[in-house]
Design a protein around this motif. Structure first.
Motif, PDB file in Angstrom:
ATOM      1  N   LEU A  28       0.296   2.376  -1.268  1.00 26.34           N
ATOM      2  CA  LEU A  28       1.592   3.011  -0.987  1.00 26.34           C
ATOM      3  C   LEU A  28       2.434   2.153  -0.047  1.00 26.34           C
ATOM      4  O   LEU A  28       3.658   2.241  -0.053  1.00 26.34           O
ATOM      5  CB  LEU A  28       1.371   4.406  -0.384  1.00 26.34           C
ATOM      6  CG  LEU A  28       0.795   5.414  -1.382  1.00 26.34           C
ATOM      7  CD1 LEU A  28       0.296   6.670  -0.682  1.00 26.34           C
ATOM      8  CD2 LEU A  28       1.858   5.771  -2.444  1.00 26.34           C
ATOM      9  N   GLY A  29       1.762   1.298   0.741  1.00 33.88           N
ATOM     10  CA  GLY A  29       2.487   0.434   1.666  1.00 33.88           C
ATOM     11  C   GLY A  29       2.834  -0.925   1.089  1.00 33.88           C
ATOM     12  O   GLY A  29       3.398  -1.766   1.795  1.00 33.88           O
ATOM     13  N   ARG A  30       2.479  -1.168  -0.153  1.00 36.24           N
ATOM     14  CA  ARG A  30       2.774  -2.476  -0.756  1.00 36.24           C
ATOM     15  C   ARG A  30       3.900  -2.328  -1.766  1.00 36.24           C
ATOM     16  O   ARG A  30       3.723  -1.644  -2.791  1.00 36.24           O
ATOM     17  CB  ARG A  30       1.528  -3.050  -1.454  1.00 36.24           C
ATOM     18  CG  ARG A  30       0.438  -3.528  -0.489  1.00 36.24           C
ATOM     19  CD  ARG A  30      -0.656  -4.278  -1.226  1.00 36.24           C
ATOM     20  NE  ARG A  30      -1.348  -3.451  -2.204  1.00 36.24           N
ATOM     21  CZ  ARG A  30      -2.436  -2.725  -1.958  1.00 36.24           C
ATOM     22  NH1 ARG A  30      -2.986  -2.735  -0.765  1.00 36.24           N
ATOM     23  NH2 ARG A  30      -2.989  -2.021  -2.908  1.00 36.24           N
ATOM     24  N   PRO A  31       5.052  -2.979  -1.495  1.00 36.13           N
ATOM     25  CA  PRO A  31       6.216  -2.771  -2.354  1.00 36.13           C
ATOM     26  C   PRO A  31       5.936  -3.056  -3.838  1.00 36.13           C
ATOM     27  O   PRO A  31       6.441  -2.356  -4.708  1.00 36.13           O
ATOM     28  CB  PRO A  31       7.248  -3.770  -1.815  1.00 36.13           C
ATOM     29  CG  PRO A  31       6.760  -4.195  -0.484  1.00 36.13           C
ATOM     30  CD  PRO A  31       5.305  -3.903  -0.389  1.00 36.13           C
ATOM     31  N   GLU A  32       5.079  -4.063  -4.123  1.00 30.56           N
ATOM     32  CA  GLU A  32       4.866  -4.401  -5.533  1.00 30.56           C
ATOM     33  C   GLU A  32       3.932  -3.409  -6.224  1.00 30.56           C
ATOM     34  O   GLU A  32       3.809  -3.416  -7.444  1.00 30.56           O
ATOM     35  CB  GLU A  32       4.395  -5.850  -5.687  1.00 30.56           C
ATOM     36  CG  GLU A  32       2.972  -6.168  -5.270  1.00 30.56           C
ATOM     37  CD  GLU A  32       2.784  -6.393  -3.758  1.00 30.56           C
ATOM     38  OE1 GLU A  32       3.598  -5.885  -2.947  1.00 30.56           O
ATOM     39  OE2 GLU A  32       1.794  -7.053  -3.386  1.00 30.56           O
ATOM     40  N   HIS A  33       3.273  -2.555  -5.455  1.00 28.46           N
ATOM     41  CA  HIS A  33       2.312  -1.631  -6.064  1.00 28.46           C
ATOM     42  C   HIS A  33       2.658  -0.155  -5.873  1.00 28.46           C
ATOM     43  O   HIS A  33       2.123   0.691  -6.584  1.00 28.46           O
ATOM     44  CB  HIS A  33       0.911  -1.862  -5.487  1.00 28.46           C
ATOM     45  CG  HIS A  33       0.309  -3.185  -5.846  1.00 28.46           C
ATOM     46  ND1 HIS A  33      -0.668  -3.795  -5.099  1.00 28.46           N
ATOM     47  CD2 HIS A  33       0.554  -4.020  -6.902  1.00 28.46           C
ATOM     48  CE1 HIS A  33      -1.000  -4.950  -5.664  1.00 28.46           C
ATOM     49  NE2 HIS A  33      -0.266  -5.122  -6.739  1.00 28.46           N
ATOM     50  N   CYS A  34       3.533   0.149  -4.915  1.00 30.24           N
ATOM     51  CA  CYS A  34       3.662   1.555  -4.516  1.00 30.24           C
ATOM     52  C   CYS A  34       4.166   2.457  -5.641  1.00 30.24           C
ATOM     53  O   CYS A  34       3.913   3.658  -5.631  1.00 30.24           O
ATOM     54  CB  CYS A  34       4.528   1.682  -3.268  1.00 30.24           C
ATOM     55  SG  CYS A  34       6.179   1.032  -3.488  1.00 30.24           S
ATOM     56  N   HIS A  35       4.829   1.876  -6.651  1.00 26.56           N
ATOM     57  CA  HIS A  35       5.330   2.713  -7.750  1.00 26.56           C
ATOM     58  C   HIS A  35       4.239   3.031  -8.766  1.00 26.56           C
ATOM     59  O   HIS A  35       4.463   3.820  -9.680  1.00 26.56           O
ATOM     60  CB  HIS A  35       6.478   2.002  -8.463  1.00 26.56           C
ATOM     61  CG  HIS A  35       6.023   0.746  -9.169  1.00 26.56           C
ATOM     62  ND1 HIS A  35       5.788  -0.423  -8.498  1.00 26.56           N
ATOM     63  CD2 HIS A  35       5.718   0.505 -10.466  1.00 26.56           C
ATOM     64  CE1 HIS A  35       5.375  -1.346  -9.359  1.00 26.56           C
ATOM     65  NE2 HIS A  35       5.328  -0.811 -10.560  1.00 26.56           N
ATOM     66  N   ASP A  36       3.071   2.396  -8.638  1.00 29.78           N
ATOM     67  CA  ASP A  36       2.056   2.473  -9.695  1.00 29.78           C
ATOM     68  C   ASP A  36       0.756   3.012  -9.097  1.00 29.78           C
ATOM     69  O   ASP A  36      -0.008   2.287  -8.474  1.00 29.78           O
ATOM     70  CB  ASP A  36       1.865   1.051 -10.263  1.00 29.78           C
ATOM     71  CG  ASP A  36       0.925   1.007 -11.460  1.00 29.78           C
ATOM     72  OD1 ASP A  36       0.156   1.975 -11.659  1.00 29.78           O
ATOM     73  OD2 ASP A  36       0.950  -0.004 -12.183  1.00 29.78           O
ATOM     74  N   SER A  37       0.514   4.319  -9.293  1.00 28.75           N
ATOM     75  CA  SER A  37      -0.637   4.949  -8.617  1.00 28.75           C
ATOM     76  C   SER A  37      -1.977   4.420  -9.120  1.00 28.75           C
ATOM     77  O   SER A  37      -3.018   4.724  -8.537  1.00 28.75           O
ATOM     78  CB  SER A  37      -0.586   6.471  -8.774  1.00 28.75           C
ATOM     79  OG  SER A  37      -0.877   6.847 -10.109  1.00 28.75           O
ATOM     80  N   ARG A  38      -1.982   3.609 -10.183  1.00 28.33           N
ATOM     81  CA  ARG A  38      -3.266   3.059 -10.633  1.00 28.33           C
ATOM     82  C   ARG A  38      -3.911   2.182  -9.554  1.00 28.33           C
ATOM     83  O   ARG A  38      -5.113   1.965  -9.565  1.00 28.33           O
ATOM     84  CB  ARG A  38      -3.085   2.251 -11.927  1.00 28.33           C
ATOM     85  CG  ARG A  38      -2.736   3.117 -13.138  1.00 28.33           C
ATOM     86  CD  ARG A  38      -2.496   2.284 -14.375  1.00 28.33           C
ATOM     87  NE  ARG A  38      -1.367   1.381 -14.206  1.00 28.33           N
ATOM     88  CZ  ARG A  38      -1.002   0.481 -15.117  1.00 28.33           C
ATOM     89  NH1 ARG A  38      -1.662   0.368 -16.254  1.00 28.33           N
ATOM     90  NH2 ARG A  38       0.040  -0.309 -14.905  1.00 28.33           N
ATOM     91  N   TRP A  39      -3.068   1.699  -8.621  1.00 27.20           N
ATOM     92  CA  TRP A  39      -3.633   0.867  -7.557  1.00 27.20           C
ATOM     93  C   TRP A  39      -4.469   1.682  -6.587  1.00 27.20           C
ATOM     94  O   TRP A  39      -5.203   1.120  -5.779  1.00 27.20           O
ATOM     95  CB  TRP A  39      -2.522   0.096  -6.833  1.00 27.20           C
ATOM     96  CG  TRP A  39      -1.978  -0.970  -7.725  1.00 27.20           C
ATOM     97  CD1 TRP A  39      -0.871  -0.882  -8.521  1.00 27.20           C
ATOM     98  CD2 TRP A  39      -2.560  -2.263  -7.992  1.00 27.20           C
ATOM     99  NE1 TRP A  39      -0.719  -2.046  -9.253  1.00 27.20           N
ATOM    100  CE2 TRP A  39      -1.733  -2.906  -8.943  1.00 27.20           C
ATOM    101  CE3 TRP A  39      -3.684  -2.930  -7.517  1.00 27.20           C
ATOM    102  CZ2 TRP A  39      -2.008  -4.185  -9.422  1.00 27.20           C
ATOM    103  CZ3 TRP A  39      -3.948  -4.206  -7.988  1.00 27.20           C
ATOM    104  CH2 TRP A  39      -3.119  -4.820  -8.934  1.00 27.20           C
ATOM    105  N   ILE A  40      -4.423   3.010  -6.692  1.00 32.35           N
ATOM    106  CA  ILE A  40      -5.260   3.842  -5.819  1.00 32.35           C
ATOM    107  C   ILE A  40      -6.744   3.607  -6.117  1.00 32.35           C
ATOM    108  O   ILE A  40      -7.600   3.765  -5.253  1.00 32.35           O
ATOM    109  CB  ILE A  40      -4.879   5.340  -5.995  1.00 32.35           C
ATOM    110  CG1 ILE A  40      -5.223   6.160  -4.761  1.00 32.35           C
ATOM    111  CG2 ILE A  40      -5.558   5.960  -7.204  1.00 32.35           C
ATOM    112  CD1 ILE A  40      -4.705   7.596  -4.837  1.00 32.35           C
TER     113      ILE A  40
END
Ligand code: GLC
Length: 624
Positions: free
Chosen positions: A490-502
């Motif tokens: 959630l704190g990474r601009p390139e990933h925060c839109h994509d919840s798969r990074w959870i």
């Protein structure tokens, strides 16, 4: 003695009927086709001549042992190179760890050179002949494949077939107006055709990348972009696309790649008035591509990624005239979805129904890739018809599962995150790690020891299921030590839109050390239990992927049952999806041919009672 040229010609003759009739049908009417056909054949000869001797030996070995990937010693492990080991060199240091888990197949998540910035986790490739510079070089990949081979492990990498990054050289030239390169993609002068196609298309990323086309004002053109704006769909109706991609596949095969994971294959062929998924031409292309590798790199397998409904998924093994001639492996997405469904409902009725009605007991020359979690979200691929057959609404059931695994349904044990909720269709997908979806995160936060125990048991239930169903089980990085959700994205601009990074955390090696040092901790129990399950799988011949898997009804809806039918042995696998003791009639077991009680999973004796056979909460056995 046949020499190498003879072997090539023999293999070409063997696969000719899979190659030329497909290409004739796909491209026969195209004036460019005769030249493409000649070019393909000379490329195939060239690739074969360039193939390293060690790989040619492996080709022969696997020709002689064509079931090598169906054997019970196959166990896959899937990881992001940077998050697991830093870079390709670093992976060498982790091979002992993987051997210790029993891993024989390593899937490196996308490792080819991606576009800069957001690359959809590496699935937006700008150069298929280079490695992501952050991970190393092609030489490093080759060295890793050699090291893996020495340990009897195979190497799987992703090969994206449906699209390239818009920064790929072909796309750059296309954007500049080069006609031949424009024809490798799907360009439109105005919105008329895109709008017409969109009437029947399904949006893949409705929140982040709505629509399936992108307008570029600089060239005033529309481009087909099924996934993200930066992923340009290839025009597979152009024979040159087939040729170029086939060349790349052979190049990668000669680097020592054993398994090519063919990404997003369902979308490769477009037809007005359809969803443009799984069209018949897709299967012709995939059969022809398999023939190309089978001739020039016979040891290579194709793993087809098509995350679709039950009946549609099977076609990726080749059905009808393509039977046994398409994917060697395809993801058993439905087994995964049904696992989560049955855990939430504590009822295996829908799971048994789907597995029994849609999936054959045997596959030809192929087996499933079985898994519980992967790097992607979970889409609730449950059809209205299947839900209806059990008397409930498909839409309501899908919504329930989504709420359950998001963790907002009252009484849910799970913690997950929504992915790409589609306001128009009401469709909601879920992200989350195995451990968090199975209840560990919530149980630890609440300090509830009993709930922790149940979460551990759910994880072992899932592993025991994919270890025994038939297929190559794939363990997703970190699940063996129960890594919970990583909210850092959630704190990474390139990933925060994509919840798969959870559920794409960095591997926690301290956690691994702690789990090894404390086998009674929840993580230690998951690790020891996971290792045990795959060691027992390896020792259990009846779990070979070539043997039938027959779904049985025990009369107890909380318990999933199937038989694995080997020539001289039948294994009865039972899985209790509830948190309570369950029983199966002893007579039912005797009717399945059980005469003496041995549990291949615990490798212990089991009493076969006259009356009821008890299964503990979330218990599982493989009875022989
Ligand atoms: C596959 C990948 C997924 C990716 C998509 C587009 O489905 O698994 O992560 O977003 O293809 O390449």
């Amino acid at each position: 003695m046949p020499d190498a040229t003879d072997i090539f010609e023999l293999r070409l003759a063997r696969s000719a009927s899979d190659l030329w009739p497909m290409l004739d049908a796909l491209y026969g009417a195209d004036p460019r086709y005769p030249a493409m056909r000649d070019a393909l054949l000379s490329e195939m000869r060239r690739a074969w001549r360039a193939r390293p001797a060690a790989l040619k030996t492996l080709d022969l070995q696997r020709d002689l042992e064509p079931d090598w990937f169906q054997r019970p010693d196959m166990l896959g492990y899937v990881f992001y190179i940077d998050r697991f080991a830093g870079d390709l060199q670093g992976v060498h240091d982790k091979l002992d760890y993987l051997s210790g888990l029993g891993v024989t197949y390593v899937h490196l998540m996308p490792c080819l050179k991606p576009r800069p910035g957001d690359s959809d986790g590496g699935y937006s490739v700008m150069d298929y002949r280079k490695i992501n510079p952050a991970y190393g070089s092609m030489r490093d990949l080759e060295a890793l494949s050699t090291a893996l081979r020495a340990r009897g492990m195979s190497l799987c990498i992703d090969m994206v077939l449906n699209h390239t990054a818009k920064e790929h050289d072909w796309a750059v030239k296309a954007r500049k107006g080069d006609a031949a390169h424009r024809d490798m993609y799907l360009f439109f002068d105005d919105a008329t055709l895109p709008r017409a196609y969109e009437r029947t298309l399904i949006e893949i990323f409705p929140n982040d990348a709505p629509g399936s086309f992108t307008h570029y004002p600089d060239i005033d053109q529309w481009v087909w972009t099924t996934f993200n704006e930066h992923q340009w769909d290839l025009n597979w109706a152009n024979p040159r696309v087939f040729l170029e991609i086939a060349k790349i596949m052979l190049f990668l095969a000669n680097m020592g790649v054993d398994v090519l994971r063919l990404d997003a294959v369902a979308f490769m062929w477009k037809r007005m008035g359809t969803r443009c998924q799984s069209e018949p031409e897709v299967h012709m292309i995939l059969r022809a591509l398999r023939a190309v590798t089978r001739v020039c790199a016979a040891c290579v397998l194709h793993l087809e990624e098509a995350i679709v409904g039950p009946a549609e998924m099977l076609s990726y093994f080749g059905r009808g005239e393509h039977d046994g001639r398409e994917g060697n492996l395809a993801y058993h997405n439905n087994l995964m979805v049904q696992f989560w469904g049955a855990l939430a409902t504590r009822d295996t009725g829908l799971m048994s129904h789907v597995l029994r009605t849609h999936f054959p007991e045997n596959l030809t020359n192929a087996t499933y890739a079985t898994y519980i979690r992967c790097h992607d979200d979970i889409g609730w691929a449950i059809t209205d018809e299947d839900a209806g057959a059990l008397g409930f609404s498909g839409a309501a059931h899908r919504a329930y599962l989504s709420d359950f695994y998001e963790g907002i349904f009252p009484g849910s044990f799970a913690r997950g995150a929504l992915f790409q909720a589609n306001k128009t269709t009401g469709d909601k997908r879920i992200s989350g790690s195995f451990a968090s979806l199975a209840g560990l995160e919530r149980a630890l936060a609440e300090g509830d020891a009993h709930a922790v125990d149940l979460a551990v048991q759910r994880m072992l239930l899932g592993n025991a299921l994919i270890a025994s169903h038939g297929g190559v089980p794939l363990v997703y990085m970190g699940d063996e030590v129960a890594l919970t959700n990583d909210y850092g994205y959630l704190g990474r601009p390139e990933h925060c839109h994509d919840s798969r990074w959870i559920h794409r955390p960095a591997m926690d090696w301290d956690r691994v050390a702690a789990a090894m040092g404390d086998p009674d901790s929840p993580q230690g129990r998951v690790l020891a239990g996971t290792r045990h399950i795959y060691a027992r799988r390896k020792a259990t011949h009846a779990l070979h992927g070539g043997f039938a898997c027959r779904i049985r009804d025990t009369g107890n809806p909380a318990v999933l049952a199937f038989q694995r039918i080997a020539p001289a042995q039948v294994l009865v696998c039972l899985f209790n999806f509830s948190e309570h003791w369950q029983t199966i009639p002893g007579q039912w077991l005797r009717d399945q041919g059980m005469t003496r009680g041995h549990d291949a999973l615990s490798d212990g004796r089991i009493e076969l009672p006259d009356d009821e056979f008890p299964l503990p909460p979330l218990g599982r056995v493989w009875l022989s």
